[in-house]
Design a protein around this motif. Structure first.
Motif, PDB file in Angstrom:
ATOM      1  N   THR A 148       0.976  -1.138   0.012  1.00  0.00           N
ATOM      2  CA  THR A 148      -0.140  -0.165  -0.013  1.00  0.00           C
ATOM      3  C   THR A 148       0.814   1.335  -0.057  1.00  0.00           C
ATOM      4  OG1 THR A 148      -0.297   0.179   2.474  1.00  0.00           O
ATOM      5  CG2 THR A 148      -1.789  -1.191   1.338  1.00  0.00           C
ATOM      6  N   GLY A 149       1.903   1.165   0.468  1.00  0.00           N
ATOM      7  CA  GLY A 149       3.058   2.325   0.632  1.00  0.00           C
ATOM      8  C   GLY A 149       2.693   3.396   1.710  1.00  0.00           C
ATOM      9  N   ILE A 150       1.816   2.915   2.631  1.00  0.00           N
ATOM     10  CA  ILE A 150       1.316   3.890   3.578  1.00  0.00           C
ATOM     11  C   ILE A 150       1.596   3.206   4.896  1.00  0.00           C
ATOM     12  CG2 ILE A 150       0.147   5.801   2.484  1.00  0.00           C
ATOM     13  CD1 ILE A 150      -2.567   4.339   3.615  1.00  0.00           C
TER      14      ILE A 150
ATOM     15  N   ARG B 157      -2.447   4.467   9.365  1.00  0.00           N
ATOM     16  CA  ARG B 157      -3.094   5.314   8.612  1.00  0.00           C
ATOM     17  C   ARG B 157      -4.093   4.364   7.749  1.00  0.00           C
ATOM     18  NH1 ARG B 157       1.242   9.012   6.601  1.00  0.00           N
ATOM     19  NH2 ARG B 157       0.778   8.730   4.114  1.00  0.00           N
ATOM     20  N   LEU B 158      -3.377   3.312   7.346  1.00  0.00           N
ATOM     21  CA  LEU B 158      -4.369   2.686   6.365  1.00  0.00           C
ATOM     22  C   LEU B 158      -5.682   2.216   7.189  1.00  0.00           C
ATOM     23  CD1 LEU B 158      -4.792   1.091   3.597  1.00  0.00           C
ATOM     24  CD2 LEU B 158      -3.567  -0.905   4.579  1.00  0.00           C
TER      25      LEU B 158
ATOM     26  N   TRP C 282      -8.282   4.946   7.533  1.00  0.00           N
ATOM     27  CA  TRP C 282      -8.807   5.184   6.085  1.00  0.00           C
ATOM     28  C   TRP C 282     -10.033   4.190   6.112  1.00  0.00           C
ATOM     29  CZ3 TRP C 282      -8.869   9.721   4.204  1.00  0.00           C
ATOM     30  CH2 TRP C 282      -7.532  10.502   4.348  1.00  0.00           C
ATOM     31  N   TRP C 283      -9.858   2.956   6.273  1.00  0.00           N
ATOM     32  CA  TRP C 283     -10.753   1.940   6.406  1.00  0.00           C
ATOM     33  C   TRP C 283     -12.090   2.092   7.326  1.00  0.00           C
ATOM     34  CZ3 TRP C 283     -11.934  -0.942   2.695  1.00  0.00           C
ATOM     35  CH2 TRP C 283     -11.079  -1.923   1.982  1.00  0.00           C
TER      36      TRP C 283
ATOM     37  N   ILE D 172     -12.722   5.313   8.184  1.00  0.00           N
ATOM     38  CA  ILE D 172     -13.528   6.596   7.511  1.00  0.00           C
ATOM     39  C   ILE D 172     -14.184   5.983   6.346  1.00  0.00           C
ATOM     40  CG2 ILE D 172     -13.019   8.522   6.042  1.00  0.00           C
ATOM     41  CD1 ILE D 172     -10.565   9.183   7.753  1.00  0.00           C
ATOM     42  N   VAL D 173     -13.910   4.987   5.448  1.00  0.00           N
ATOM     43  CA  VAL D 173     -14.580   4.433   4.584  1.00  0.00           C
ATOM     44  C   VAL D 173     -15.926   3.832   4.874  1.00  0.00           C
ATOM     45  CG1 VAL D 173     -14.682   2.541   2.980  1.00  0.00           C
ATOM     46  CG2 VAL D 173     -12.735   4.025   2.982  1.00  0.00           C
TER      47      VAL D 173
ATOM     48  N   HIS E 222       3.262   9.538  15.481  1.00  0.00           N
ATOM     49  CA  HIS E 222       2.686   9.101  14.218  1.00  0.00           C
ATOM     50  C   HIS E 222       1.071   9.436  14.444  1.00  0.00           C
ATOM     51  CE1 HIS E 222       3.016   5.443  16.068  1.00  0.00           C
ATOM     52  NE2 HIS E 222       1.837   4.926  15.297  1.00  0.00           N
TER      53      HIS E 222
ATOM     54  N   LEU F  85      -6.914  12.730  11.370  1.00  0.00           N
ATOM     55  CA  LEU F  85      -7.596  12.450  10.160  1.00  0.00           C
ATOM     56  C   LEU F  85      -9.000  12.033  10.726  1.00  0.00           C
ATOM     57  CD1 LEU F  85      -5.419   9.746   8.228  1.00  0.00           C
ATOM     58  CD2 LEU F  85      -6.361  11.844   7.395  1.00  0.00           C
TER      59      LEU F  85
END
Lengths: 116, 189
Positions: free
Chosen positions: B11-13, B17-18, B21-22, B24-25, B162, B169
């Protein structure tokens, strides 16, 4: 992308723009024009949401798949709306009717606002 | 090396943080479904405007200003954390928590007034949506404040910096939901 790679824009300036947009959205309805109210309420909400997502959440500097993930969720909400609204928003259809809605529509507007 | 995966090469993150985002989705679907349902009913009943006329626009606008400002302090906390300044990040997170507290206090006064004049969650469908949507949002504000307090405690000691971005977010998303709730419940009359 690591922390140090984040570009930090002028956050106070972005906040100030958001506040100006908020003031516009509050003043919009004062004009009493429905189309203006709709734009200043919902058009500006979309602009504010975009600004928060882009500048505060840094969506634009995340890998592209993050945007796709978010848009997929929004798409599902749109699908849900499109799939259910035709029935939910109608008082009657083929072989079904919402008797309470029909009764409310038949009665005075003052009573209609109180029906469930 | 701690025995946890903190990066995902695919994923590169970072994993944290991933995960946010999940979350938030999934929250988009939860709030989207609720607000979508509200919009359906609202469009089908022009008479709801008579009910919406009783919501306090200035209180809603003030709370929008409070949340926007708390988002500013959250993102400034992220900036401080990314510069390695844990103490400053913790202070800014503290300011964000204060913003959440002000928001809830205004909400408490608003609801007390509305309930006292007879607009309760069972009054009619408009008020059911009003209390459910704003209530669910309020619970998210409370959850964010609690998590932010935990993150700030660590950040003040220069630990787990971090996480400052991660709770930020989430907080921006809570702000974003309110950006849509405000016109739906307070302006569209």
């Amino acid at each position: 992308m690591s922390e140090s790679e984040h570009h930090h824009p002028n956050y106070v300036k972005i906040w100030a723009i958001l506040v100006v947009l908020l003031v516009v959205s509050v003043l919009g309805p004062e004009l009493g024009i429905r189309s203006v109210t709709l734009f200043t309420a919902f058009g500006i909400a979309i602009i504010k949401a975009y600004m928060v997502a882009k500048n505060f959440m840094h969506v634009s500097v995340e890998p592209r798949f993050v945007t796709y993930l978010l848009m997929t969720a929004v798409l599902f909400v749109v699908l849900f709306f499109a799939g259910t609204a035709p029935d939910v928003m109608n008082a009657e259809g083929t072989n079904w009717e919402k008797s309470s809605w029909l009764a409310a529509e038949a009665s005075a507007p003052a009573e209609a606002e109180n029906h469930h | 090396m701690r025995p946890i995966a903190n990066t995902r090469s695919v994923t590169g993150i970072p994993t944290g943080r991933l995960a946010v985002w999940w979350i938030i989705v999934s929250e988009i679907v939860i709030f989207g479904g609720l607000l979508g349902s509200y919009v359906m009913y609202r469009l089908a009943h022009d008479s709801w405007a008579n009910q919406a006329a009783h919501t306090n626009t200035m209180a809603g606008a003030f709370n929008t200003l409070v949340l926007l400002t708390s988002s500013l302090s959250a993102v400034l906390a992220h900036k401080a954390a990314s510069e390695g300044d844990g103490k400053k990040a913790a202070k800014l997170l503290g300011a964000t928590i204060c913003g959440g507290a002000v928001f809830l206090t205004v909400k408490a006064f608003e609801w007390t007034h509305e309930i006292s004049i007879g607009y309760t969650i069972t009054s009619n469908t408009f008020w059911s949506f009003y209390y459910t949507a704003a209530g669910l949002h309020g619970l998210h504000v409370i959850a964010g404040m609690i998590i932010m307090g935990i993150v700030a405690k660590d950040a003040a000691k220069g630990r787990e910096l971090h996480r400052v971005e991660l709770i930020g977010l989430y907080w921006h998303f809570v702000d974003l939901v309110w950006i849509f709730l405000f016109p739906l419940l307070y302006i569209a009359k």
